[in-house]
Design a protein around this motif. Sequence first.
Motif, PDB file in Angstrom:
ATOM      1  N   ILE A 234       6.347  55.747   4.040  1.00 40.98           N
ATOM      2  CA  ILE A 234       6.114  54.359   4.457  1.00 40.98           C
ATOM      3  C   ILE A 234       6.999  53.495   3.427  1.00 40.98           C
ATOM      4  O   ILE A 234       7.025  53.986   2.115  1.00 40.98           O
ATOM      5  N   GLU A 235       7.246  52.305   3.729  1.00 39.51           N
ATOM      6  CA  GLU A 235       7.893  51.384   2.913  1.00 39.51           C
ATOM      7  C   GLU A 235       6.976  50.617   1.996  1.00 39.51           C
ATOM      8  O   GLU A 235       5.971  49.890   2.607  1.00 39.51           O
ATOM      9  N   ILE A 236       6.954  50.890   0.961  1.00 42.73           N
ATOM     10  CA  ILE A 236       5.838  50.215  -0.164  1.00 42.73           C
ATOM     11  C   ILE A 236       6.595  49.702  -1.154  1.00 42.73           C
ATOM     12  O   ILE A 236       7.627  50.211  -1.865  1.00 42.73           O
ATOM     13  N   HIS A 237       6.589  48.420  -1.878  1.00 44.79           N
ATOM     14  CA  HIS A 237       7.143  47.887  -2.799  1.00 44.79           C
ATOM     15  C   HIS A 237       6.751  48.762  -4.215  1.00 44.79           C
ATOM     16  O   HIS A 237       5.615  49.046  -4.298  1.00 44.79           O
TER      17      HIS A 237
ATOM     18  N   SER B 147      -1.935  40.706   8.495  1.00 45.49           N
ATOM     19  CA  SER B 147      -1.554  42.349   8.697  1.00 45.49           C
ATOM     20  C   SER B 147      -1.366  42.692   9.939  1.00 45.49           C
ATOM     21  O   SER B 147      -2.088  42.262  10.885  1.00 45.49           O
ATOM     22  N   THR B 148      -0.211  43.283  10.113  1.00 41.00           N
ATOM     23  CA  THR B 148       0.321  43.751  11.638  1.00 41.00           C
ATOM     24  C   THR B 148      -0.515  45.192  12.015  1.00 41.00           C
ATOM     25  O   THR B 148      -0.673  45.297  13.068  1.00 41.00           O
ATOM     26  N   GLN B 149      -0.663  46.097  10.889  1.00 41.22           N
ATOM     27  CA  GLN B 149      -1.432  47.323  11.204  1.00 41.22           C
ATOM     28  C   GLN B 149      -2.156  47.372   9.815  1.00 41.22           C
ATOM     29  O   GLN B 149      -1.845  46.992   8.825  1.00 41.22           O
ATOM     30  N   VAL B 150      -3.280  48.275  10.106  1.00 41.94           N
ATOM     31  CA  VAL B 150      -4.054  48.608   9.141  1.00 41.94           C
ATOM     32  C   VAL B 150      -4.290  50.251   9.329  1.00 41.94           C
ATOM     33  O   VAL B 150      -4.873  50.477  10.226  1.00 41.94           O
TER      34      VAL B 150
ATOM     35  N   ASP C 289       3.979  39.168   6.401  1.00 45.76           N
ATOM     36  CA  ASP C 289       5.073  38.358   5.638  1.00 45.76           C
ATOM     37  C   ASP C 289       6.409  38.988   5.164  1.00 45.76           C
ATOM     38  O   ASP C 289       7.226  38.404   5.239  1.00 45.76           O
ATOM     39  N   ASN C 290       6.167  40.333   5.093  1.00 43.17           N
ATOM     40  CA  ASN C 290       7.485  41.078   4.525  1.00 43.17           C
ATOM     41  C   ASN C 290       7.429  42.469   5.247  1.00 43.17           C
ATOM     42  O   ASN C 290       8.620  43.079   4.841  1.00 43.17           O
ATOM     43  N   GLY C 291       6.554  42.824   6.107  1.00 39.68           N
ATOM     44  CA  GLY C 291       6.624  44.246   6.639  1.00 39.68           C
ATOM     45  C   GLY C 291       6.366  45.341   5.884  1.00 39.68           C
ATOM     46  O   GLY C 291       6.308  46.520   6.321  1.00 39.68           O
ATOM     47  N   LEU C 292       6.064  45.218   4.570  1.00 36.57           N
ATOM     48  CA  LEU C 292       5.852  46.505   3.809  1.00 36.57           C
ATOM     49  C   LEU C 292       4.369  46.778   3.656  1.00 36.57           C
ATOM     50  O   LEU C 292       3.685  45.982   3.948  1.00 36.57           O
ATOM     51  N   TRP C 293       4.276  47.919   3.529  1.00 37.56           N
ATOM     52  CA  TRP C 293       2.843  48.386   3.530  1.00 37.56           C
ATOM     53  C   TRP C 293       2.223  48.186   1.983  1.00 37.56           C
ATOM     54  O   TRP C 293       2.881  48.260   1.032  1.00 37.56           O
ATOM     55  N   ALA C 294       0.919  47.803   1.990  1.00 38.38           N
ATOM     56  CA  ALA C 294       0.434  47.349   0.711  1.00 38.38           C
ATOM     57  C   ALA C 294      -1.188  47.734   0.808  1.00 38.38           C
ATOM     58  O   ALA C 294      -1.856  47.780   1.921  1.00 38.38           O
ATOM     59  N   LEU C 295      -1.770  47.810  -0.632  1.00 37.81           N
ATOM     60  CA  LEU C 295      -3.316  47.473  -0.604  1.00 37.81           C
ATOM     61  C   LEU C 295      -3.824  46.122  -0.178  1.00 37.81           C
ATOM     62  O   LEU C 295      -2.988  45.339  -0.037  1.00 37.81           O
TER      63      LEU C 295
END
Length: 155
Positions: free
Chosen positions: A133-136, A119-122, A40-46
């Motif tokens: 990497i881009e993380i909020h 999720s586009t990548q894991v 949904d936003n392209g950011l990396w997250a848990l």
Amino acid sequence: MPKTDYLNDPAAPRANSLVVAVAVVLRDSEGRILLIQRADNGLWALPGGAQDLGESLHDAAKREVKEETGLCVEIESIVGIYSDPNHVIAYDDGEVRQEFSICLRGSVIGGELKPSVESTQVCWFTSGELDDIEIHPSMRIRIKHGLESRQPYIG
């Protein structure tokens, strides 16, 4: 439904809902942490998401990890509770959520690593790779707390 996270932003929209969400810190035998790249936003997250009605937090955590990563997990402990009213998440449908997330620690017990519609990548990351990497910022706090061995965070 695309979303925009605001943290300490005076121009952020005013929250109109509060939804319980869960995030899960998972580490492999090499100490790497599992992150998803959000669709949904392209950011990396848990991995994580909202708890559904009729579902326990424990079950929500296991479901969200399975949906977003393909992995089955056991939940072991709490990392922290994150309820900063200065962190709001605006969705395209007009909902603006005040953050209320419970971050847990777990371990992988099965499954196959694969992305999903959420999720586009894991990928597994070393702590040294996280700066690249881009993380909020709000997610970086959870990751930092999850990598530390400490009392649960309440804030």
